[in-house]
Design a protein around this motif. Structure first.
Motif, mmCIF file in Angstrom:
data_model
loop_
_atom_site.group_PDB
_atom_site.id
_atom_site.type_symbol
_atom_site.label_atom_id
_atom_site.label_comp_id
_atom_site.label_asym_id
_atom_site.label_seq_id
_atom_site.Cartn_x
_atom_site.Cartn_y
_atom_site.Cartn_z
ATOM 1 N N ALA B 13 0.834 -1.202 0.000
ATOM 2 C CA ALA B 13 0.000 0.000 0.000
ATOM 3 C C ALA B 13 0.870 1.254 0.000
ATOM 4 O O ALA B 13 0.596 2.230 -0.715
ATOM 5 C CB ALA B 13 -0.928 -0.012 1.210
ATOM 6 N N ALA B 14 1.950 1.222 0.798
ATOM 7 C CA ALA B 14 2.830 2.386 0.863
ATOM 8 C C ALA B 14 3.502 2.620 -0.483
ATOM 9 O O ALA B 14 3.581 3.758 -0.960
ATOM 10 C CB ALA B 14 3.883 2.177 1.954
ATOM 11 N N ALA B 15 3.973 1.546 -1.114
ATOM 12 C CA ALA B 15 4.616 1.687 -2.420
ATOM 13 C C ALA B 15 3.614 2.253 -3.429
ATOM 14 O O ALA B 15 3.938 3.165 -4.204
ATOM 15 C CB ALA B 15 5.150 0.332 -2.882
ATOM 16 N N PHE B 64 7.473 2.210 8.893
ATOM 17 C CA PHE B 64 7.623 3.201 7.841
ATOM 18 C C PHE B 64 6.446 3.110 6.875
ATOM 19 O O PHE B 64 5.845 4.106 6.467
ATOM 20 C CB PHE B 64 8.956 2.957 7.141
ATOM 21 C CG PHE B 64 9.097 3.552 5.783
ATOM 22 C CD1 PHE B 64 9.239 4.921 5.629
ATOM 23 C CD2 PHE B 64 9.100 2.747 4.658
ATOM 24 C CE1 PHE B 64 9.372 5.465 4.372
ATOM 25 C CE2 PHE B 64 9.234 3.284 3.399
ATOM 26 C CZ PHE B 64 9.365 4.650 3.250
ATOM 27 N N ALA B 65 6.079 1.871 6.551
ATOM 28 C CA ALA B 65 5.000 1.670 5.590
ATOM 29 C C ALA B 65 3.672 2.156 6.141
ATOM 30 O O ALA B 65 2.788 2.563 5.391
ATOM 31 C CB ALA B 65 4.908 0.186 5.225
ATOM 32 N N GLU B 66 3.538 2.125 7.459
ATOM 33 C CA GLU B 66 2.259 2.513 8.047
ATOM 34 C C GLU B 66 2.124 4.023 8.233
ATOM 35 O O GLU B 66 1.047 4.519 8.525
ATOM 36 C CB GLU B 66 2.070 1.789 9.381
ATOM 37 C CG GLU B 66 1.697 0.330 9.158
ATOM 38 C CD GLU B 66 1.815 -0.521 10.394
ATOM 39 O OE1 GLU B 66 2.373 -0.037 11.400
ATOM 40 O OE2 GLU B 66 1.368 -1.683 10.330
ATOM 41 N N ALA B 67 3.250 4.743 8.082
ATOM 42 C CA ALA B 67 3.192 6.200 8.228
ATOM 43 C C ALA B 67 2.762 6.825 6.893
ATOM 44 O O ALA B 67 2.803 6.185 5.855
ATOM 45 C CB ALA B 67 4.553 6.725 8.652
ATOM 46 N N GLN B 68 2.320 8.061 6.939
ATOM 47 C CA GLN B 68 1.885 8.767 5.726
ATOM 48 C C GLN B 68 2.770 9.986 5.528
ATOM 49 O O GLN B 68 3.000 10.741 6.457
ATOM 50 C CB GLN B 68 0.431 9.246 5.881
ATOM 51 C CG GLN B 68 -0.565 8.124 6.084
ATOM 52 C CD GLN B 68 -0.918 7.447 4.781
ATOM 53 O OE1 GLN B 68 -1.035 8.109 3.750
ATOM 54 N NE2 GLN B 68 -1.060 6.122 4.808
ATOM 55 N N GLY B 193 10.614 16.053 14.781
ATOM 56 C CA GLY B 193 9.299 15.564 14.365
ATOM 57 C C GLY B 193 9.344 14.285 13.559
ATOM 58 O O GLY B 193 10.313 13.535 13.584
ATOM 59 N N GLU B 194 8.228 14.064 12.826
ATOM 60 C CA GLU B 194 8.053 12.834 12.078
ATOM 61 C C GLU B 194 8.062 13.124 10.587
ATOM 62 O O GLU B 194 7.253 13.915 10.107
ATOM 63 C CB GLU B 194 6.717 12.168 12.455
ATOM 64 C CG GLU B 194 6.657 11.722 13.886
ATOM 65 C CD GLU B 194 5.292 11.164 14.251
ATOM 66 O OE1 GLU B 194 4.575 10.716 13.333
ATOM 67 O OE2 GLU B 194 4.950 11.203 15.443
ATOM 68 N N TYR B 195 8.952 12.500 9.866
ATOM 69 C CA TYR B 195 9.055 12.735 8.428
ATOM 70 C C TYR B 195 9.907 11.631 7.834
ATOM 71 O O TYR B 195 10.455 10.779 8.558
ATOM 72 C CB TYR B 195 9.675 14.112 8.143
ATOM 73 C CG TYR B 195 10.996 14.330 8.846
ATOM 74 C CD1 TYR B 195 12.202 13.995 8.228
ATOM 75 C CD2 TYR B 195 11.042 14.831 10.149
ATOM 76 C CE1 TYR B 195 13.410 14.170 8.883
ATOM 77 C CE2 TYR B 195 12.242 15.007 10.805
ATOM 78 C CZ TYR B 195 13.429 14.667 10.177
ATOM 79 O OH TYR B 195 14.618 14.830 10.821
ATOM 80 N N LEU B 196 10.004 11.645 6.533
ATOM 81 C CA LEU B 196 10.854 10.671 5.845
ATOM 82 C C LEU B 196 11.971 11.398 5.123
ATOM 83 O O LEU B 196 11.726 12.290 4.314
ATOM 84 C CB LEU B 196 10.043 9.875 4.816
ATOM 85 C CG LEU B 196 10.877 9.120 3.771
ATOM 86 C CD1 LEU B 196 11.690 8.004 4.413
ATOM 87 C CD2 LEU B 196 9.992 8.565 2.659
ATOM 88 N N SER B 197 13.188 11.004 5.440
ATOM 89 C CA SER B 197 14.340 11.521 4.717
ATOM 90 C C SER B 197 14.986 10.333 4.014
ATOM 91 O O SER B 197 15.416 9.388 4.657
ATOM 92 C CB SER B 197 15.303 12.173 5.720
ATOM 93 O OG SER B 197 16.525 12.456 5.092
#
Lengths: 494, 420, 249
Positions: B13-15, B64-68, B193-197
């Motif tokens: 789903a994340a992909a 990671f996959a469950e985060a948006q 905070g929460e983010y993706l790098s």
């Protein structure tokens, strides 16, 4: 000691070169048709006159196996195995075990002779009575293709309460023990090859050492694959009750054949409080020829369960044979203060592939494990150490020491090390060291300056490299193993 | 196949969400659209690394996959965030939420820097590394640094700042050192905070060139830091790196170093200092592809709380790479009963005249040493700090850039304080 | 015993020996002295057949055989022994086992009978005792964990056991204290006789006080630049190499 002298003679014959165990024996065989299905399993079970529970157990394992995929994570390559193109049962045509020399097929006796089984034990295998004062120190079982042919010294062992017999016999004579422990260490669903073995295993050895008994002699099994297109699926089960002690040796050979043969064994060891099991293997299945043709596919699951406090299981293996070796003798250290050891020498030459190592699972407190692995690659072979050390949350004060050394001979081979180290307990201490090198030029020159040929110098240095493992073997085996190393590496230098 | 469920479904789903984002914005994304489209096809078919993949066995990406993560927009960093960049002499290149900010950055002298679009280079392998495919698909900015032959570019501070918006960014940097050039790249990943790098850096190190890559990952407590580095080193060149991991909720640094020419060298030292429920993974693949090459790795882990440290290090020696000298040491200190270390050092060797070794140890602080210090009057907390610092020194000592090392020492000291 | 004519040799294309002429008659002990880099060790390795040393010209005849064409182990079996400057460690290889393997390999090559374990151990213990080596040195791994002096004594023990026709002692005195030096010298002197020759390579006069040579040669730049009796060594000790080497003056 006559037994040692005879072993030495055998070994001297072995050093003349090449694979000396590559003869085949012409014996009338009782064979199941090729193929694997429920009917074949029923046939095996019926041939062995097994109780219903064991047949059910086999069929359940088969159902599990059908749903599994062959593992692909090991660093080995082989063409797909056609499991329907094998005989799953092959036995010399004989109804009961031999009662006298006449009852034993002379071809079989000649096979033992060629295998290097000492003369006296050959006689005993054939059922000849021997006075106690010339009793050799090793009791022996011999498994020929699918069935155990003869077990020696049963009576002597029985005096101390030790049971040492073919597992098929144990199913009949000691069903409660077999039912209790079979599959309790390696469950049928453990892995693809263990499931296969559980479905179709034909024979193997069964050992039971009662509480407080120190087994009065070494126990030994020779395994031999003889028939063409057969798989050998032996099953060994050793139970050491409280404060007992046993040392068990196994040797393996197979004839030289162009096609590959499958060997998928399962060995289960159970050690209770203060018990010690020492399990030594010299594996010399046919490795294939110098072009990589033929040889045994050796997919083996060996696991020991240290259930009791202060119990100890020690694996020592010298692996020189097989086209492919896939084998990880492991210890589950459940009892507090239990000890697991793994000492291994794996030699690959020509086109052999070995992916072998161990797993040490620390569950109990102050559990301790030692891993010493020596890999030697020559020719175009690939030799991989793969090992797992896991310290569970509860394993306070656990210790592991791992030493993994690889030696490369020639620049066409590969040496690989794949350890997994997992610790979940801060009071545990793990140390892992691995090195890869070749035989140093200056060492070779030093030996040659003293008059040794290059091949002898390599043999000497390799034996030195393996010493920490070889010293763990019982003496007769150590001598044999040293010679085997030299034979296995023939043609790898110069 | 049965209907997807559990972690695999979440990853799928994340992909899919990332791919949908790509399709929604693809016409406006800068740079080579062909490369990007190929990567998108890979992400669509391969998805994200799953728990059954050997390379990811110790680092499940499920959280990671469950985060948006929404696409990142241009954002301004707070003064406090800017102040976290240590005062180190050199040219600053500042990225905020993945975008270059020229007003916060310096002007390069003697070498070229291009920004405004991803610097894809040609070393990355999106077909092999799924997160690199993700990066390639969604990268929007990055620095292309080009140091001409024989030039000493001095120090560049490449600062990636995250404002804390719940966004994902995928910077793509490409660094080229021509023959004999030198560069120190201070690579900072800082945020809250929460983010993706999900940055990808590629290094092309020509003959005799030396790049020193000093990394500090101090991302926000809820952040995902998943970075991939490729370094290709020609004859006599050196890729010399140290990576300090302090932050993030789930972090992985993956480094692929290829020693392509004789006498090339790579140093991949690292320290991971983790607490709470942090998970950090340092994964290296060093490939010796030429004779007389050398690699050195010293990786230290200090784990407290319920943290989990992972080290995977693979040394590959090709048949041609005779006289390879490969060394790898991985050590972990477990300072709490709930911490966990998983280590997989690996040798894969096809040449015979080599000297390769690895070692790994996992354990607690040495009780004898602790007692010795205390018997000399050092309070326990201080004694622990001294021993931990001593434990790290083997990895830190090779850093010759004084200012960078001082900044890292300070960051380590701060981590130790806030851990208590 | 040994006859070297115009021997030239190089390592990686770099010429080290530039025409050595040397004759060691049976029963004689010759010493070669020379400054660092003069080619002393190269000469010993070329004679014993170490890989990596290229013979560019000249001949070396040992007991009537062209040894340069032989494998190292063939040279050893022919009676050539090299006492290494840096004896090599062989982890896991038992000293006694090594020595017996070597001795029997040589005996086999010469068509002599092999010694069994009992005969061998008796001989080894006798020789070890003569060299003041404790018995347990035979049980230890070859040179592993040996002190510098122990290693050199182990070399002399091997020499005593293998009974070579020609022993090359490559700086055997380096790293030895005076007591060990005397023991080593006695070991060599005990073998002296009509069937034993030795080439003693050394830096210093010291060893030659104990092993008195019949001839002394000075090696410089890969050539023998001066030869003389034992007194030459004393002259070198007093005046240094500069006095005898024209180029080095």
């Amino acid at each position: 000691m006559p037994a040692v002298a005879e072993t030495l003679e055998t070994v001297q014959a072995a050093t003349e070169g090449g694979y000396k165990w590559g003869f085949s024996t012409d014996i009338e065989m009782d064979m199941a048709p090729k193929g694997l299905n429920e009917d074949i399993i029923r046939l095996i079970s019926a041939r062995k006159n097994e109780p219903q529970w064991l047949l059910d157990w086999r069929l359940a394992a088969f159902a599990v196996w059908l749903k599994m995929d062959e593992p692909d994570w090991a660093m080995v390559n082989h063409p797909p195995i056609d499991y329907q193109d094998l005989h799953y049962y092959a036995a010399p045509k004989k109804k009961a075990g031999p009662k006298s020399l006449d009852e034993v097929d002379p071809e079989l006796l000649r096979t033992y002779e060629k295998l290097g089984i000492p003369l006296k034990e050959r006689a005993i295998l054939a059922g000849v009575e021997t006075p106690d004062d010339v009793m050799p120190q090793v009791a022996m079982d011999a498994v020929f293709d699918s069935v155990s042919v003869a077990t020696t010294f049963k009576a002597t062992l029985a005096k101390s309460g030790v049971i040492f017999c073919p597992i098929s016999e144990a199913v009949q004579e000691h069903p409660e023990l077999v039912r209790k422990y079979l599959g309790s260490v390696v469950p049928t669903s453990d892995n693809y090859f263990a499931a296969l073995n559980s479905a179709v295993f034909t024979d193997g050895s069964f050992v039971y050492i009662p509480k407080g008994v120190r087994c009065p002699m070494e126990l030994s099994t020779y395994f031999r694959i003889n028939a063409r297109n057969t798989g050998q699926f032996e099953r060994t089960l050793i139970i050491a009750e409280e404060a007992s002690h046993v040392s068990y040796l196994e040797g393996c050979t197979a004839p030289q054949r162009d096609e590959n043969q499958l060997h998928a064994a399962v060995v289960e060891l159970v050690a209770f409080d203060d018990a010690t099991i020492k399990y030594s293997t010299v594996q010399n299945w046919y490795p294939g020829d110098s072009e990589g043709k033929g040889g045994i596919y050796n997919f083996v699951t060996k696991r020991g369960h240290c259930r009791g406090a202060r119990s100890k299981i020690s694996w020592t293996q010298v692996e020189t044979g097989s086209a492919i070796t896939w084998k990880y003798p492991s210890c589950v250290l459940q009892g507090d203060d239990s000890v697991g050891e793994f000492y291994s020498v794996a030699v690959t030459n020509n086109f052999q592939q070995a992916d072998t190592g161990t797993k040490m699972i620390h569950i109990g407190k102050r559990t301790k494990s030692t891993i010493v692995s020596k890999g030697i690659s020559a020719g175009r072979s690939n030799n991989t150490y793969r090992g797992l050390v896991r310290i569970d949350r509860r394993a306070d004060g656990a210790r592991n020491f791992t030493q993994c050394d690889s030696l490369l001979i020639g620049d066409q081979c590969g040496a690989h090390t794949v350890p997994y180290i997992e610790s979940r307990n801060p009071t545990a201490k793990l140390e892992h060291e691995a090195t890869t090198s070749k035989i140093a030029e200056d060492q070779l020159f030093y030996c040659r300056q003293r008059g040794l040929s290059e091949e002898d110098a390599v043999g000497l240095i390799v034996n030195g490299f393996c010493k920490d493992v070889l010293k763990e073997l019982p003496m007769e085996f150590a001598v044999e193993a040293q010679k085997l190393l030299a034979v296995s590496l023939e043609g790898s230098v110069g | 196949m049965s209907a997807p469920s559990g972690p695999l479904a979440a990853l799928k789903a994340a992909a899919d969400a990332f791919v949908a984002d790509y399709h929604a914005r693809k016409t406006s994304l800068p740079g080579d659209s062909h490369v990007r489209a190929e990567a998108a096809a890979l992400v669509a078919t391969q998805g994200l690394p799953g728990p059954r993949e050997e390379a990811w066995r110790y680092t499940p990406l499920r959280p990671f996959a469950e985060a948006q993560f929404a696409p990142a927009r241009r954002a301004e960093p707070s003064a406090a965030l800017l102040a976290r960049i240590p005062a180190i002499a050199g040219t600053r290149l500042v990225f905020v939420d993945g975008r270059f900010h020229s007003e916060l950055s310096g002007v390069p002298e003697g070498y070229r820097v291009t920004t405004g679009e991803p610097a894809f280079g040609h070393l990355a392998r999106p077909a092999e590394e799924k997160l690199v495919a993700l990066n390639t698909m969604l990268a929007e900015d990055g620095a292309a640094i080009h140091v001409p032959a024989g030039t000493d570019a001095g120090t560049i501070i490449l600062a990636s700042l995250a404002t804390g918006a719940a966004v994902g960014f995928h910077p793509r940097h490409h660094i080229v050192l021509e023959a004999g050039a030198t560069l120190t790249l201070i690579d900072l990943a800082l945020g809250d905070g929460e983010y993706l790098s999900n940055p990808v850096l590629t290094f092309e190190v020509a003959a005799g060139a030396t790049v020193t890559h000093l990394r500090t990952q101090d991302e926000g407590a809820g952040a995902f830091h998943l970075s991939t580095v490729y370094a290709e080193v020609a004859e006599g060149g050196t890729y010399d790196s140290f990576a300090l991991t302090l932050g993030g909720k789930l972090a992985r640094m993956e480094v692929h170093a290829r020693l392509a020419g004789p006498n090339a060298a790579a140093h991949l030292n690292a320290a991971q200092l983790l607490g709470a429920s942090q998970h950090a993974d340092f994964t290296t693949i060093v490939r010796h592809d030429a004779p007389n090459t050398a690699s050195r790795q010293t990786v230290k882990n200090v784990l407290t709380g319920r943290s989990r440290g992972v080290f995977q290090g693979k040394i590959e020696v090709a048949r041609i790479a005779q006289k390879t000298d490969g060394y790898q040491m991985n050590q972990a200190l477990l300072l709490s009963p709930q911490a966990e270390m998983d280590s997989k050092p690996q040798l894969q060797i096809y040449a015979d005249d080599v000297k390769c070794s690895h070692g790994a140890t996992v354990g607690a602080l040495d009780a004898d040493q602790l007692f010795y210090l205390r018997s000399r009057g050092v309070p326990e907390a201080e004694a622990r700090a001294i021993l931990v610092r001593a434990f790290l020194s083997e990895a830190l000592d090779p850093i010759t850039h004084e200012e960078a090392r001082a900044a890292m020492e300070a960051a380590i000291a701060a981590w130790w304080e806030r851990r208590e | 015993m040994l006859e070297i004519k115009g021997l030239r040799a190089s390592i990686d294309g770099k010429a080290i020996l530039n025409g050595i002429d040397l004759v060691i008659p049976p029963g004689e002990v010759h010493a070669i002295m020379g400054p660092n880099g003069s080619g002393k060790s190269t000469l010993s390795y070329v004679l014993s057949g170490r890989e990596g040393y290229e013979v560019d010209g000249g001949t070396a005849t040992f007991a009537g055989q062209d040894i340069l064409a032989m494998e190292p182990e063939e040279r050893a079996a022919a009676g050539l022994f090299l006492a290494f400057q840096y004896p090599v460690e062989l982890p896991g290889v038992n000293n006694a086992n090594f020595l017996r393997t070597a001795l029997n390999a040589q005996r086999r090559a010469r068509g002599e009978g092999e010694l069994d374990a009992v005969q061998f151990l008796k001989l080894a213990r006798t020789e070890a005792k003569r060299l003041s080596m404790p018995d347990d040195m035979l049980k230890r791994n070859v040179n592993v964990g040996f002190s510098g002096g122990e290693k050199k004594r182990n070399e002399v023990l091997q020499m005593a056991m293998l009974r070579p026709k020609l022993a090359i002692l490559d700086e055997t005195d380096s790293g030895l204290d005076i007591d060990a030096l005397k023991i080593v010298a006695e070991g060599v002197n005990a073998l002296r006789g009509p069937g034993f020759s030795a080439l003693v390579i050394t830096h210093y006069q010291r060893l030659l006080d104990h092993i008195v040579p019949d001839r002394v040669h000075v090696l410089a730049n890969g050539r023998i630049v001066k030869s003389g009796g034992p007194e030459l060594a004393h002259a070198l000790e007093a005046g240094g190499y500069a006095a005898v080497i024209p180029e080095a003056a």
